[in-house]
Design an enzyme around this catalytic site. Sequence first.
Site, PDB file in Angstrom:
ATOM      1  N   GLU A   1       0.847  -1.208   0.000  1.00 30.46           N
ATOM      2  CA  GLU A   1       0.000   0.000   0.000  1.00 30.46           C
ATOM      3  C   GLU A   1       0.874   1.246   0.000  1.00 30.46           C
ATOM      4  OE1 GLU A   1      -2.662   1.448  -0.475  1.00 30.46           O
ATOM      5  OE2 GLU A   1      -4.393   0.576   0.533  1.00 30.46           O
ATOM      6  N   ASP A   2       0.354   2.328  -0.557  1.00 31.42           N
ATOM      7  CA  ASP A   2       1.051   3.605  -0.489  1.00 31.42           C
ATOM      8  C   ASP A   2       0.866   4.251   0.879  1.00 31.42           C
ATOM      9  OD1 ASP A   2      -1.621   3.646  -1.299  1.00 31.42           O
ATOM     10  OD2 ASP A   2      -1.477   5.640  -2.159  1.00 31.42           O
TER      11      ASP A   2
ATOM     12  N   ASP B   1      -4.293   5.134   6.393  1.00 32.82           N
ATOM     13  CA  ASP B   1      -4.810   6.299   7.103  1.00 32.82           C
ATOM     14  C   ASP B   1      -5.733   5.781   8.219  1.00 32.82           C
ATOM     15  OD1 ASP B   1      -5.338   9.098   7.404  1.00 32.82           O
ATOM     16  OD2 ASP B   1      -7.073   8.972   6.118  1.00 32.82           O
TER      17      ASP B   1
ATOM     18  N   PHE C   1      -2.507  15.883   4.846  1.00 30.96           N
ATOM     19  CA  PHE C   1      -2.652  15.345   3.491  1.00 30.96           C
ATOM     20  C   PHE C   1      -1.340  15.422   2.703  1.00 30.96           C
ATOM     21  CE2 PHE C   1      -4.125  15.351  -0.922  1.00 30.96           C
ATOM     22  CZ  PHE C   1      -4.953  14.242  -0.888  1.00 30.96           C
TER      23      PHE C   1
ATOM     24  N   ARG D   1       0.330  12.428  -9.002  1.00 30.71           N
ATOM     25  CA  ARG D   1       0.869  11.081  -8.789  1.00 30.71           C
ATOM     26  C   ARG D   1       2.281  10.946  -9.355  1.00 30.71           C
ATOM     27  NH1 ARG D   1      -3.361   7.742  -7.055  1.00 30.71           N
ATOM     28  NH2 ARG D   1      -5.392   8.140  -7.966  1.00 30.71           N
TER      29      ARG D   1
END
Length: 179
Positions: free
Chosen positions: A103-104, A107, A156, A169
Amino acid sequence: MNRMMKVLDKTFEVFITKEEIAKEVASLAKEINKDYEGEEVIFVAVLNGSFMFASDLMKEIDLVSEISFIKMSSYHGTESTGRVDELIGLNNDINGKNIIIVEDIIDSGLTMNKIISLMEMESPKSVKICSLLYKPEAFKGNHKPDYIGFSIPNAFVVGYGLDYDEKGRNLDAIYQIKE
Ligand code: 5GP
């Protein structure tokens, strides 16, 4: 590299440089290579955000391995069942296999809850999570990542695969929003 970056209407400031990312990705791969020595692994990368991380990580993996890319999607089923989640793209047979989910960012951890519960139906041998970024303050999931690149504050971020409204991205570093 620009310190400040505008993506759509928001300003972002460099937070993790491309060199720092490369160093951490290499160190994560080294840890995985050691932990799974002599074993086979299927890496399962969660699109879209993890494409860059997965690509760089895989180049440093020296195990016998496969990689597959999945997407989580949810749709409204019948009224009695409500929302139904499904995993799209997992074509590999994961029964009895070692799985590492790539996963990037984690959260709240709720996406990962769903992914893991869907995967466990296929009875893999083991499932571990490797996430480049982890926001401990926001986390309320059931599965903490086993391999973490960077634990970051609850703000964020964009770049290195992560988007702001699908933009950003392509950035080679990770940028944090400037309030
Ligand atoms: P969860 O809250 O379920 O752990 O994460 C859901 C998704 O929200 C992540 O896979 C990622 O796509 C997105 N997300 C969470 N935090 C951030 C962030 O700081 N930046 C970006 N670009 N996406 C985020």
